[in-house]
Design a protein around this motif. Structure first.
Motif, mmCIF file in Angstrom:
data_model
loop_
_atom_site.group_PDB
_atom_site.id
_atom_site.type_symbol
_atom_site.label_atom_id
_atom_site.label_comp_id
_atom_site.label_asym_id
_atom_site.label_seq_id
_atom_site.Cartn_x
_atom_site.Cartn_y
_atom_site.Cartn_z
ATOM 1 N N ARG A 1 34.494 -6.937 62.492
ATOM 2 C CA ARG A 1 34.180 -6.174 61.281
ATOM 3 C C ARG A 1 35.473 -5.686 60.643
ATOM 4 N NH1 ARG A 1 29.403 -4.277 63.955
ATOM 5 N NH2 ARG A 1 30.544 -2.524 64.841
ATOM 6 N N LEU A 2 35.593 -5.961 59.368
ATOM 7 C CA LEU A 2 36.737 -5.516 58.580
ATOM 8 C C LEU A 2 36.233 -4.537 57.531
ATOM 9 C CD1 LEU A 2 39.767 -5.907 57.734
ATOM 10 C CD2 LEU A 2 38.948 -7.720 56.195
ATOM 11 N N ARG A 3 36.849 -3.365 57.439
ATOM 12 C CA ARG A 3 36.437 -2.392 56.430
ATOM 13 C C ARG A 3 37.510 -2.279 55.360
ATOM 14 N NH1 ARG A 3 33.724 1.387 59.302
ATOM 15 N NH2 ARG A 3 32.009 -0.023 58.816
ATOM 16 N N VAL A 4 37.069 -2.187 54.117
ATOM 17 C CA VAL A 4 37.958 -1.987 52.973
ATOM 18 C C VAL A 4 37.556 -0.670 52.327
ATOM 19 C CG1 VAL A 4 38.726 -2.902 50.752
ATOM 20 C CG2 VAL A 4 38.216 -4.477 52.642
ATOM 21 N N ARG A 5 38.509 0.266 52.199
ATOM 22 C CA ARG A 5 38.189 1.605 51.713
ATOM 23 C C ARG A 5 39.153 2.002 50.592
ATOM 24 N NH1 ARG A 5 35.368 5.551 54.174
ATOM 25 N NH2 ARG A 5 35.500 4.440 56.178
ATOM 26 N N ALA A 6 38.604 2.208 49.401
ATOM 27 C CA ALA A 6 39.404 2.701 48.282
ATOM 28 C C ALA A 6 39.396 4.222 48.346
ATOM 29 C CB ALA A 6 38.838 2.209 46.957
ATOM 30 N N GLU B 1 40.641 -1.481 59.465
ATOM 31 C CA GLU B 1 40.338 -0.892 58.155
ATOM 32 C C GLU B 1 41.557 -1.006 57.260
ATOM 33 O OE1 GLU B 1 37.848 2.621 57.559
ATOM 34 O OE2 GLU B 1 39.568 3.565 56.555
ATOM 35 N N LEU B 2 41.317 -1.520 56.051
ATOM 36 C CA LEU B 2 42.335 -1.607 55.013
ATOM 37 C C LEU B 2 42.022 -0.514 54.012
ATOM 38 C CD1 LEU B 2 42.061 -5.475 54.466
ATOM 39 C CD2 LEU B 2 43.558 -4.267 56.076
ATOM 40 N N SER B 3 42.962 0.393 53.776
ATOM 41 C CA SER B 3 42.670 1.508 52.892
ATOM 42 C C SER B 3 43.842 1.789 51.971
ATOM 43 C CB SER B 3 42.337 2.762 53.708
ATOM 44 O OG SER B 3 43.458 3.161 54.479
ATOM 45 N N GLY B 4 43.526 2.497 50.896
ATOM 46 C CA GLY B 4 44.540 2.861 49.922
ATOM 47 C C GLY B 4 43.928 2.981 48.548
ATOM 48 N N LEU C 1 45.218 -5.662 44.414
ATOM 49 C CA LEU C 1 46.326 -6.611 44.408
ATOM 50 C C LEU C 1 46.552 -7.214 45.789
ATOM 51 C CD1 LEU C 1 48.864 -4.745 42.093
ATOM 52 C CD2 LEU C 1 47.435 -6.728 41.539
ATOM 53 N N ALA C 2 46.434 -6.402 46.833
ATOM 54 C CA ALA C 2 46.656 -6.915 48.181
ATOM 55 C C ALA C 2 45.603 -7.946 48.571
ATOM 56 C CB ALA C 2 46.652 -5.760 49.179
ATOM 57 N N LEU C 3 44.341 -7.673 48.224
ATOM 58 C CA LEU C 3 43.271 -8.612 48.565
ATOM 59 C C LEU C 3 43.401 -9.923 47.802
ATOM 60 C CD1 LEU C 3 40.363 -6.024 48.706
ATOM 61 C CD2 LEU C 3 41.184 -7.399 50.637
ATOM 62 N N TRP C 4 44.076 -9.882 46.645
ATOM 63 C CA TRP C 4 44.384 -11.092 45.892
ATOM 64 C C TRP C 4 45.760 -11.647 46.271
ATOM 65 C CZ3 TRP C 4 41.508 -14.401 43.379
ATOM 66 C CH2 TRP C 4 40.300 -13.996 42.803
ATOM 67 N N ASN C 5 46.321 -11.143 47.365
ATOM 68 C CA ASN C 5 47.618 -11.621 47.850
ATOM 69 C C ASN C 5 48.746 -11.414 46.845
ATOM 70 O OD1 ASN C 5 47.292 -12.905 50.627
ATOM 71 N ND2 ASN C 5 45.596 -13.827 49.488
ATOM 72 N N ARG C 6 48.695 -10.294 46.137
ATOM 73 C CA ARG C 6 49.767 -9.954 45.194
ATOM 74 C C ARG C 6 50.536 -8.721 45.638
ATOM 75 N NH1 ARG C 6 46.957 -14.420 43.446
ATOM 76 N NH2 ARG C 6 47.962 -15.274 41.580
ATOM 77 N N GLY C 7 50.405 -8.339 46.884
ATOM 78 C CA GLY C 7 51.125 -7.187 47.390
ATOM 79 C C GLY C 7 50.658 -6.861 48.793
ATOM 80 N N PRO C 8 51.366 -5.963 49.473
ATOM 81 C CA PRO C 8 50.998 -5.603 50.843
ATOM 82 C C PRO C 8 49.807 -4.654 50.866
ATOM 83 C CG PRO C 8 52.848 -4.270 50.131
ATOM 84 C CD PRO C 8 52.584 -5.242 49.016
ATOM 85 N N PHE C 9 49.111 -4.614 51.984
ATOM 86 C CA PHE C 9 48.050 -3.632 52.148
ATOM 87 C C PHE C 9 48.685 -2.257 52.302
ATOM 88 C CE2 PHE C 9 45.673 -7.404 53.723
ATOM 89 C CZ PHE C 9 44.651 -7.358 52.779
ATOM 90 N N PRO C 10 48.175 -1.253 51.573
ATOM 91 C CA PRO C 10 48.775 0.083 51.657
ATOM 92 C C PRO C 10 48.736 0.659 53.072
ATOM 93 C CG PRO C 10 47.278 -0.067 49.783
ATOM 94 C CD PRO C 10 47.083 -1.304 50.591
ATOM 95 N N HIS C 11 47.554 0.582 53.721
ATOM 96 C CA HIS C 11 47.395 1.117 55.077
ATOM 97 C C HIS C 11 46.506 0.168 55.877
ATOM 98 C CE1 HIS C 11 49.196 4.910 53.832
ATOM 99 N NE2 HIS C 11 48.384 4.901 52.796
ATOM 100 N N VAL C 12 46.921 -0.112 57.090
ATOM 101 C CA VAL C 12 46.148 -0.952 58.007
ATOM 102 C C VAL C 12 45.935 -0.162 59.287
ATOM 103 C CG1 VAL C 12 46.066 -3.095 59.322
ATOM 104 C CG2 VAL C 12 47.130 -3.068 57.051
#
Length: 248
Positions: free
Chosen positions: A177-182, A211-214, A221-232
């Protein structure tokens, strides 16, 4: 956690209009030979040709009410200022076509949406925003901002639209399970990974393996591979898997 409602067609068209103009301006400043930092191997010339062709391809579905897939055309043999002008016209024609189309227009679309027009307005707004970011990476300097509501909507299209398709390569042998949190929008998605295409649901209270958050704009942008994930947080291998396999 509330699930944010989809944006209106008029909002997507407003974004599409503004983003295409920013793209053209950045491309003009950078010049056709400039390398696109966010798309290694591409020049601004490649970017303008690709995006202009996509705009014309998308506009034709709506204007001519094509009900099945059609190949994209080839870009014209233009370069320099003439290529920028051609892109500007392709973009303006797309905006005009979508704004003039009846809300119940029937044509082909490749992701779920309330209507074909809603699909094309949303898809082209996101397509243009991502490639505007590409053009600005070639120009250099600070990128133009992305609104929080737009970013949340775009993340939803990517996770619950693109990566729900059979062609998604984001897969694992054992379920994870991968969580994405804005963090600035009260928006959360749970992405269930397996040997099949990812299944994404809004919300989620179960423990996640990663969890990927930020801020929504940074996640977008990160999910579109245009930058790093803010927090992992959690297993970084799942963040790496996304970057390695999620390209569209």
């Amino acid at each position: 956690m509330r699930h944010n409602p989809p944006m209106e067609i008029s909002q997507h068209l407003q974004a599409l209009d503004a983003e295409g103009k920013l793209l053209a301006r950045a491309a003009e400043t950078a010049g056709p030979d400039a390398g696109v930092v966010t798309c290694p191997g591409w020049t601004v010339r490649d970017l303008l040709r690709h995006t202009g062709v996509v705009h014309r391809w998308a506009a034709a579905f709506v204007a001519e009410e094509h009900d099945s897939p059609r190949p994209m055309g080839d870009p014209p043999a233009l370069d320099g200022a003439a290529l920028v002008d051609w892109y500007r016209q392709a973009h303006a024609d797309l905006v005009t076509t979508l704004r003039a189309a009846p809300t119940d227009v029937q044509c082909w679309a490749f992701l779920p949406a309330p209507s074909p027009l809603a699909f094309w307005a949303r898809r082209q707004a996101n397509e243009t925003t991502i490639h505007r970011v590409d053009a600005e990476s070639a120009r250099g300097g600070a990128p133009s901002p992305i609104g929080t509501e737009f970013a949340v909507d775009g993340i939803d299209e990517l996770l619950r639209g693109f990566h729900a398709r059979s062609r998604s390569r984001v897969r694992v042998e054992k379920p994870r399970r991968l969580r994405v949190r804005a963090t600035d929008a009260d928006a959360v998605w749970t992405v269930r990974l397996s040997e099949e295409p990812p299944v994404t649901e809004p919300g989620g209270t179960e423990d996640a393996d990663c969890e990927l958050s930020g801020a929504a704009s940074e996640l977008y942008l990160a999910l579109w591979n245009r930058g790093p994930f803010p927090h992992v947080d959690g297993d970084p291998a799942l963040a790496a898997l996304w970057l390695e396999t999620s390209g569209i």
